[in-house]
Enzyme design. Structure first.
Site, PDB file in Angstrom:
ATOM      1  CG  ASP A 148      12.689  28.084   9.353  1.00 27.16           C
ATOM      2  OD1 ASP A 148      12.693  27.114  10.113  1.00 27.16           O
ATOM      3  OD2 ASP A 148      12.369  28.008   8.155  1.00 27.16           O
TER       4      ASP A 148
ATOM      5  CG  ASP B 287      13.912  26.799   4.479  1.00 31.68           C
ATOM      6  OD1 ASP B 287      14.879  26.061   4.719  1.00 31.68           O
ATOM      7  OD2 ASP B 287      12.843  26.719   5.072  1.00 31.68           O
ATOM      8  CD  GLU B 288      17.200  25.460   8.480  1.00 35.76           C
ATOM      9  OE1 GLU B 288      16.578  25.762   9.503  1.00 35.76           O
ATOM     10  OE2 GLU B 288      17.540  24.309   8.212  1.00 35.76           O
TER      11      GLU B 288
END
Length: 598
Positions: free
Chosen positions: A148, A239-240
């Site tokens: 993350d 983003d993860e």
DNA sequence: GCGGATCAC
DNA sequence: TATGGTGATCCGC
């Protein structure tokens, strides 16, 4: 974004609205689990809307503590948010919704109170059977990571503007903030907060306009690293990502923690951005763990039943992906605040909730989660797509200044439909069901749908049914309109003609990019000449990028031209980031040639 | 299949 | 100056 918890804005505190204890962080739903939402009953409004709200009892999601927000003056934040909100239409709507939730909770409690001991015992027995079944399926043999990125958008912006690192900064505008850096969080500024409230909390706050191309480029760079550890990793968002690193651990005789540390270093080397990682025997727990030592940290959940049960025992239910604000309140009303209590109250849960919700809650109590790519049900479409899940819908919506003129609204519908048609074309899909969405000026949402005789994809086909739905709602005053297509199907034979048409647009787009690159290069020329070292680095990166592009294009053989164009743009921006300077026009031309060759 | 609602990012 | 956009799922009709 994972780290930036969506907060559906402020809500008035009901009798059960105090439950924001401890830190909340975001927990994204794991794809195949999906959100398990509590039942929604249609109940009369206003049953519990009795007491006058004041800021002391005003529970705002914005005050929930997050990484970097431990020292925030929460009372002050609460007061400011309340003062800025209390007279707005939005606030009134939040109160209305909260009253509905309160009424539903009251109904549930009444139902709980009416259950006899014998009935409860029977439900508990059924729950025990379900638990045994779930327990039998527990798999502790895999090692999962959840990576993350930390304050992703804000951190990407700081790469370009290092001066902002030490100042409070938010990505977004006066309307809405998508991400706040850690300096801004000290003031209580956070994602999903309206910009004007953030400015009130922190007058010196710097606002940066979102630039999704940059974030996408950075995301591509991170994925290049993820791929090393799991070629089939699942990207949840920009983003993860979830990675099953079991094979990598075995092949390199490494522990999950060692792989996590290596991956974090790799991501930082590739992007100069940090991320946080959770290591656990399943995807859900890895996600929960990735939140524990944020930013730039990692956390482990040991792969044993005892360790998992201990980890989950005192875990606040709100941390579980899929349990949001409403489910938290509902469970709190039943005396359940931790996952351990989900097991203790298994009889009540089996009695009050649907079979699917009960299964989800009990699974959370056991610390279960996905252990196989594509979901444990293996439900991905077998059309050679691998782990790519076919979409179920496609939509386009916009918020605007209050609108009541029917002519304006029809013009807006036309715009949206054209947008949707373009998106459907580039995705190569057509739709049988169309939905119109309206948000009135008092923030109430209405959706109206039609299912057509056949599939459609052009604006000419979609506009008339949408206008018909719209006219049935007139007159009204709205602040948002949206259109959506569902019941999708791959665009068939006719799509080839479409491909040909899109090819012309692609060349133009490429030319535009190249021209833009030339202009940017002229500005950066002086720097480039002085720093031959960086040129070497750029050359090296380009070689790598060519190989990567060729590989990616090979994978995408037969795809729509627009997809290839998007991929090419990604590679270009990614390369620009890696070399920390503007890509030369010559480099762009070579990349474009490679793309065309495929 | 429809509409409201929840959840996530 | 006044609270986003996209996608998914679940429930009860």
């Amino acid at each position: 974004m994972a780290e930036e918890q969506t907060a559906g804005a402020a809500a008035a505190a009901g009798p059960t609205g105090q439950g924001c204890s401890g830190q909340h962080e975001v927990l994204q739903a794991v794809p195949a689990h999906g959100p398990h939402v509590l039942g929604t009953h249609q109940l009369p409004v206003g049953a519990a809307a009795s007491q006058q709200p004041s800021w002391q009892q005003y529970s705002s999601v914005f005050t929930a503590s997050k990484a970097g927000m431990q020292n925030v003056d929460k009372e002050k934040v609460k007061r400011v948010v309340f003062e800025m909100s209390k007279d707005s239409a939005h606030f009134k709507n939040e109160q209305r919704k909260q009253a509905q939730v309160d009424a539903r909770i009251a109904q549930l409690k009444a139902k709980a109170a009416s259950i006899s001991q014998a009935e409860l015992a029977a439900h508990q027995k059924a729950a025990d059977a379900k638990l045994a079944q779930l327990e039998a399926g527990r798999d502790l043999s895999r090692t999962w990571l959840h990576a993350d990125m930390d304050a992703f958008y804000a951190s990407v912006e700081e790469l370009d503007r290092p001066d902002l690192k030490s100042k409070p900064m938010a990505v977004g505008g006066m309307g809405m903030i998508t991400t706040a850096n850690y300096e801004a969080r000290k003031f209580g500024v956070r994602s999903a907060m309206p910009g004007f409230i953030a400015r009130k909390l922190c007058p010196q706050l710097a606002f940066v306009k979102p630039d999704f191309r940059k974030y996408e480029a950075a995301s591509v760079a991170t994925r290049g690293v993820f791929k090393v550890y799991d070629p089939h990793f699942e990207a949840g968002s920009l983003d993860e990502a979830y990675l099953d690193v079991t094979d990598y651990c075995a092949a390199h005789s490494m522990t999950g923690e060692q792989v996590a540390a290596e991956l974090r270093a790799g991501v930082e080397a590739a992007t100069r951005l940090t991320c946080s990682v959770g290591i656990a025997p399943n995807a859900t727990l890895a996600k929960v763990a990735s939140d524990l030592n944020k930013p730039n940290g990692q956390a482990l959940v040991v792969s044993s039943r005892e360790a998992v049960m201990a980890f989950v025992h005192d875990l606040p239910i709100r941390k579980v992906p899929g349990i949001g604000k409403v489910s938290e309140q509902t469970l709190n009303a039943l005396g359940i605040t931790t996952c351990g209590q989900l097991l203790q109250q298994r009889g009540l849960i089996a009695a009050l909730f649907s079979s699917i919700s009960a299964r989800f809650f009990l699974g959370a109590g056991l610390g279960l989660g996905h252990t196989q790519h594509g979901g444990d049900r293996g439900d991905e479409g077998g059309a050679g797509g691998g782990s790519v899940v076919a979409r179920k819908g496609i939509s386009c919506e916009r918020t605007f200044a209050n609108m009541s003129s029917s002519a304006d609204m029809e013009k807006m519908a036309d715009n949206l439909v054209q947008h949707l048609a373009a998106d459907m074309e580039s995705e190569g899909i057509e739709s049988k069901t169309l939905t119109l969405k309206l948000k009135t000026t008092d923030f109430a949402v209405r959706t109206r749908a039609v299912t057509l005789a056949g599939h459609v994809h052009t604006a000419q086909q979609m506009l008339p049914p949408i206008l018909k739905l719209l006219r049935a709602e007139l007159p009204c005053e709205i602040r948002l309109m949206g259109v959506r297509g569902s019941a999708l199907r791959r665009l068939t034979s006719a799509g080839d003609a479409l491909d040909a048409a899109a090819a012309g647009g692609r060349l133009n787009a490429l030319q535009r990019m190249i021209l833009q690159g030339r202009k940017q290069q002229q500005r950066g020329e002086a720097v480039e000449q002085q720093q031959g070292e960086q040129q070497d680095e750029q050359h090296c990166s380009m070689v790598i990028s060519y190989r990567q592009l060729a590989q990616d294009l090979a994978i995408m053989r037969g795809s729509m031209p627009s997809m290839k164009q998007r991929l090419l743009r990604c590679h270009m921006t990614c390369l620009m980031m890696k070399t920390r300077q503007v890509l030369s026009a010559a480099a762009m031309v070579r990349l474009a040639q490679m793309a065309r060759a495929h």
